[in-house]
Every structure is written in structure tokens, then in C-alpha cells.
Design a protein around this motif. Structure first.
Motif, short mmCIF file in Angstrom:
data_model
loop_
_atom_site.label_atom_id
_atom_site.label_comp_id
_atom_site.label_asym_id
_atom_site.label_seq_id
_atom_site.Cartn_x
_atom_site.Cartn_y
_atom_site.Cartn_z
N GLY A 48 -11.09 -28.33 25.55
CA GLY A 48 -9.79 -27.52 25.44
C GLY A 48 -8.70 -28.97 25.72
O GLY A 48 -7.62 -28.64 25.16
N GLY A 73 -3.03 -25.75 21.57
CA GLY A 73 -2.86 -24.42 22.29
C GLY A 73 -3.59 -24.36 23.47
O GLY A 73 -4.09 -25.44 23.95
N VAL A 74 -3.84 -23.29 23.83
CA VAL A 74 -4.28 -22.91 25.10
C VAL A 74 -5.69 -22.56 25.06
O VAL A 74 -6.16 -21.71 24.48
N THR A 75 -6.46 -23.31 26.10
CA THR A 75 -7.89 -23.00 26.06
C THR A 75 -8.10 -22.15 27.64
O THR A 75 -7.54 -22.70 28.61
N GLU A 76 -8.70 -21.04 27.51
CA GLU A 76 -9.29 -20.54 29.07
C GLU A 76 -10.72 -20.49 29.03
O GLU A 76 -11.40 -19.99 28.32
N ASP A 98 -3.12 -30.96 31.18
CA ASP A 98 -2.43 -29.68 31.45
C ASP A 98 -3.34 -28.90 32.04
O ASP A 98 -3.88 -28.22 30.89
N ILE A 99 -3.84 -28.84 33.14
CA ILE A 99 -5.02 -27.88 33.63
C ILE A 99 -4.62 -27.01 34.78
O ILE A 99 -4.27 -27.85 35.74
N VAL A 127 -7.08 -22.77 32.86
CA VAL A 127 -6.03 -22.62 31.65
C VAL A 127 -5.80 -24.11 31.36
O VAL A 127 -5.16 -24.80 32.29
N ILE A 128 -5.98 -24.35 30.31
CA ILE A 128 -5.75 -25.75 29.81
C ILE A 128 -4.68 -25.70 28.48
O ILE A 128 -5.31 -25.11 27.66
N LYS A 129 -3.87 -26.48 28.65
CA LYS A 129 -2.98 -26.56 27.39
C LYS A 129 -3.23 -27.76 26.91
O LYS A 129 -3.23 -29.00 27.20
N GLY A 138 -7.33 -23.89 20.55
CA GLY A 138 -7.50 -23.09 21.98
C GLY A 138 -7.88 -21.89 21.77
O GLY A 138 -7.63 -21.30 20.81
#
Ligand code: EPZ
Length: 433
Positions: A382, A387-390, A414-415, A6-8, A364
Motif C-alpha cells: 500500500g 491511491g488509498v489502500t485499506e 501516510d498511514i 488506511v494508507i495513501k 490502492g
């Protein structure tokens, strides 16, 4: 359920990160250790799934493999080897085919499961087989196995149709114990080939020309065990350089060998990044204010490495213009494009070409890693996305990158990994020999 990242996105990466040992050398050095009955110790070995699988293959061949340190592998072939590499392991990692040459050289016979294709292409082995036949092996392929026998391999003049990395390695290892001299023209020149040749020469082999288009191997009676440090991983280094560039960061890569990345560094500079080299093992990348579009064509070394194609495509997806990437090595290495387009990129593929129309920002999104390098490229994308990438199915990434998320986090990403890292089921297979 496989773990996911999960990467912001949005953090600039800054700081120093150390490169580990090269996956695509370590696997071959482990196979080359079969060429002697004496023990060998490899240091700077990356602790990744593919190394675990290769260790399991060696153990199925009767070799004792142990870890005597965080990055140190001890290999004790002993004097009684099995000759069969089983399907349930070879099908997990096609690189297992690299035991074919050493087994044939040591035992005069080998039975190795056909590796089959993988996500990125058919991965044929016709050049491996033709080359070993030129050295005197009789090879039959049937029922999903390669059966090779040879009373004594004999040196020969071989010319490869194409500078295949794996074929070069299998033939090089087989030729070290063949009777007489072998020359191989049109060989692969990758740094991993040079690392393997250096390792074999340290074991007592007589190899000249590694890193050039022609290699000459004078067969010897036997080889001895050695201690050897695996070269740094140029593809991990390139991946982290792109991570620094895509986030507009300032990252120093330690323990890489800049010479292995000359064209990659030149291309990175063309995209607008500032890249400086300090000493002989540090590369610093500073992301530019904007990313220039460029064209890339993957080729055998010293051409642009196919293993960095997807990472550069992620970078170019947010360039201010259109780039074209041509993939000349594998026939199906654009699989991650559909996933990247789910993050808003505007890429279309036509045969071996990907046309990348740069957009201002990636978004994301949940995406799935299709393979090792495509997965790494999605994580890199990501880092820069809004935003957030999963990234799902990160077991692909764990095959070739050690502590991938930890290294990125240490330089500001931020991972987080959600879920347990999957143990390689190769170990279970070894359990039920
Ligand atoms: C090695 O694969 C690497 N793998 C690959 O890295 C890398 O992309 C590739 O070399 C090229 O640099 C390992 O070292 C474990 P090839 P290999 O033989 O040896 C065709 C990664 O991500 N071919 O040079 O399989 C083949 O189908 C991996 O770390 C034949 O047609 O590469 C392919 O299209 C991916 N007949 C092309 O050549 C043959 O007999 C390149 O294959 C052999 C190969």
C-alpha cells in the motif's frame, strides 16, 4: 470490529527507524524462564499480542509476570507450577507449545493442548514428540492434548528429520536439566536458537554448537535466574528494508544485526536497491530507479527466511520482469496473493511456486490481512500503490509488530489506524483462571 490501516501510497520513505526485540526469540526466552524457580528479567521485549498471550500462558502455569518498564518483563516462576497449558490460550498462539519441554524438565509432567494448524500450514509437532520420547518422556496424544510424563529426563543422541525451529527449542530446553549428555543433529541454526542458547548458558546450562548443525547439551542439576536482553528482530528489520526499497526511499534501520540478514541484503541488492552497512548495527537501504525481477526459494537459516517471503513478493510485484518465489517451509503461505492481486498485481501460484509478472504500478484497494506476515506485506504494498489502500484485520499485524504504523509514519508514510487496537483476549482468559 478490528482496526484497519488506511494508507495513501506514493510517499518515499526517508529517515531512521529503530528495530525492536525479536518476537521469535522473546516468546522462547519467556518459556525458558520456567526452567528455574528464580526470577528472570527480560529487556528489549517487543510489546506485541503474542508476548501478551505467552505472559497469559505463564500466568496460567502459576508464574507471576509483570512489566517493570516499557520493554522489560519480570518473570517469577516460584516453586509451585501448574502443569497444564489450556486450549483457549494455546489455540490463540501455537508457539505456546514451547512450554512443553521446560515443564517436562522442571516438573516431570506436562499437559499441553495440541496447537493445531494455523493459516499458513498444518504446523505439525511430531519431531517435538519423538525428540522428547528419546529423552525418556512417555507421551500420549488424545482428546486434543499432549500428556507427557517422565521421572527424570536422560540425555540421548537425537537426529531431527528436518531442522525444525520449535522442535530444536523444545528439545534444547528439556535437555538442559536431563541427566547426562544430549546431542542433537540437524538442528535449526536460526539466530533465535543462538539467542536461546546464550540465555540458557547464562542461566547455568552447558550448551555447545548453537548456530551449527549439531548441538551438545550437558545436563545440569538446576538453572538460576538472570537478566537478559532479547536480540533485535531480523524480520521486522527486513520488513522495513523492503518498505524503503519499494517506495524508492532512503531509510536507515537502527539496532539491527546485519549478519542476521546477509542473504536478505544480497537479494535486496539483486533487485536494484543500494544497501550499505555502517557500524555493526545500522543498515541503510536506498530504492533503485527500477526494480529488477529475481528468484527466491525459502529455506531454513541461513537460507532465505520464509517470514520475509510475502514482503519480497510485494516488492517484486512491481519489478520490470517475471520473478519466481518458491515457498519450501510452509504449505500454505501464498494466501495473501489473492489480496495483492486485488491491488492489480499479476501473480499466479502453482503448488509451492508463485510466478510474479511485474506490473508498472499497484493500485490502492481495500484488502484483508490473512496472517501476520501477509498483512505486513499488504501494508508495504500500500505504501507504493497509487491511491488509498485499506488493510483490514490488522490484529494479525499487531501480533508481531510493535507500533508498526507509528514507525512507518515517522519515516514519511501516510498511514493511519482507524478503530481501536484490539486488546488480546488472552488477558480475559487469565482473569477467569
Ligand atoms: C518458527 O515456527 C517461527 N515461529 C515461524 O515464524 C517461522 O516461520 C518458522 O520458525 C521457520 O523459521 C516462532 O518462532 C514463534 P518449524 P516453527 O518448526 O517453530 C514442519 C512468524 O511469522 N514441522 O521450523 O513452527 C512445520 O509443519 C512465524 O513469525 C513438522 O513437520 O517452525 C513447518 O512446515 C510464522 N514437524 C516446518 O516444519 C514438527 O515436529 C517449519 O516448522 C515441526 C515442524
Amino acid at each position: 470490529m478490528s482496526s484497519k490501516f488506511v494508507i495513501k501510497g506514493g510517499n518515499r520513505l526517508t529517515g531512521k527507524v529503530k528495530i525492536g526485540g525479536a518476537k521469535n526469540s522473546a516468546l522462547k526466552l519467556m518459556a525458558a524462564a520456567l526452567l528455574t524457580e528464580e526470577p528472570t528479567t527480560l529487556t528489549n521485549v517487543p510489546i506485541i499480542t503474542d508476548v501478551t498471550i505467552m505472559a497469559a500462558v505463564l500466568e496460567r502455569l502459576g508464574v507471576v509476570v509483570s512489566y517493570s518498564g516499557p520493554d522489560t518483563v519480570d518473570i517469577k516462576p516460584g516453586n509451585s507450577l501448574y502443569a497444564e497449558a489450556p486450549y483457549e490460550l494455546v489455540s490463540q498462539m501455537r508457539a505456546s507449545i514451547i512450554v512443553l519441554g521446560p515443564l517436562l524438565a522442571r516438573l516431570g509432567r506436562a499437559r499441553v493442548a495440541m496447537p493445531g494448524g494455523c493459516n499458513i500450514g498444518s504446523r505439525k509437532i511430531d519431531m517435538h514428540i519423538r525428540g522428547l520420547e528419546a529423552l525418556g518422556a512417555r507421551i500420549e496424544v488424545g482428546h486434543g492434548f499432549i500428556e507427557a510424563v517422565s521421572e527424570k529426563l536422560a540425555g540421548s543422541k537425537i537426529a531431527l528429520d528436518y531442522p525444525s525451529v520449535g522442535a530444536t527449542e523444545n528439545l534444547l530446553m528439556a535437555a538442559t536439566l536431563a541427566k547426562g549428555v544430549t546431542t542433537i543433529d540437524n538442528v535449526a541454526r536460526e539466530p533465535e536458537i543462538v539467542d536461546l542458547a546464550n540465555f540458557l548458558n547464562k542461566m547455568g546450562a552447558k550448551i555447545e554448537g548453537a548456530g551449527t548443525p549439531t548441538m551438545r547439551i550437558e545436563g545440569v542439576g538446576s538453572l538460576h535466574g538472570v537478566e537478559y536482553a532479547v536480540m533485535p528482530d531480523r524480520i521486522e528489520a527486513g520488513t522495513l528494508l523492503v518498505a524503503g526499497a519499494i517506495t524508492g526511499g532512503d531509510v536507515v534501520i537502527k539496532d539491527a544485526i546485519p549478519k542476521h540478514l546477509e542473504l536478505v541484503i544480497s537479494k535486496l541488492k539483486n533487485t536494484g536497491a543500494t544497501v550499505t552497512i555502517s557500524g555493526n548495527k545500522e543498515i541503510r537501504v536506498k530504492g533503485g530507479s527500477e526494480i529488477n525481477p529475481i528468484d527466491i526459494a525459502t529455506l531454513p537459516y541461513p537460507g532465505f527466511p520464509t517470514d520475509l517471503q510475502t514482503q519480497f513478493m510485494a516488492l517484486l510485484s512491481i519489478a520490470h520482469g517475471t520473478s519466481i518465489i518458491t515457498e519450501n517451509i510452509f504449505e500454505n503461505r501464498f494466501m495473501f496473493v489473492n489480496e495483492l492481486n486485488r491491488m492489480g498485481s499479476d501473480i499466479r501460484t502453482e503448488g509451492r511456486h508463485a510466478i510474479i509478472k511485474g506490473i508498472s504500478k499497484l493500485m490502492g484497494a481495500p484488502v484483508t490481512a490473512p496472517d501476520l506476515r501477509g498483512g505486513a506485506a499488504l501494508a508495504v504494498a500500500g505504501l507504493a500503490a497509487e491511491g488509498v489502500t485499506e488493510v483490514l484485520d490488522v490484529y494479525h499485524i499487531d501480533r508481531g509488530y510493535q507500533n508498526f504504523e507509528h514507525k512507518l509514519k515517522a519515516i514519511g508514510a501516510d498511514i493511519e489506524r482507524i478503530g481501536e487496537k484490539e486488546p488480546s483476549n488472552a488477558l480475559k482468559v487469565v482473569g477467569n483462571r
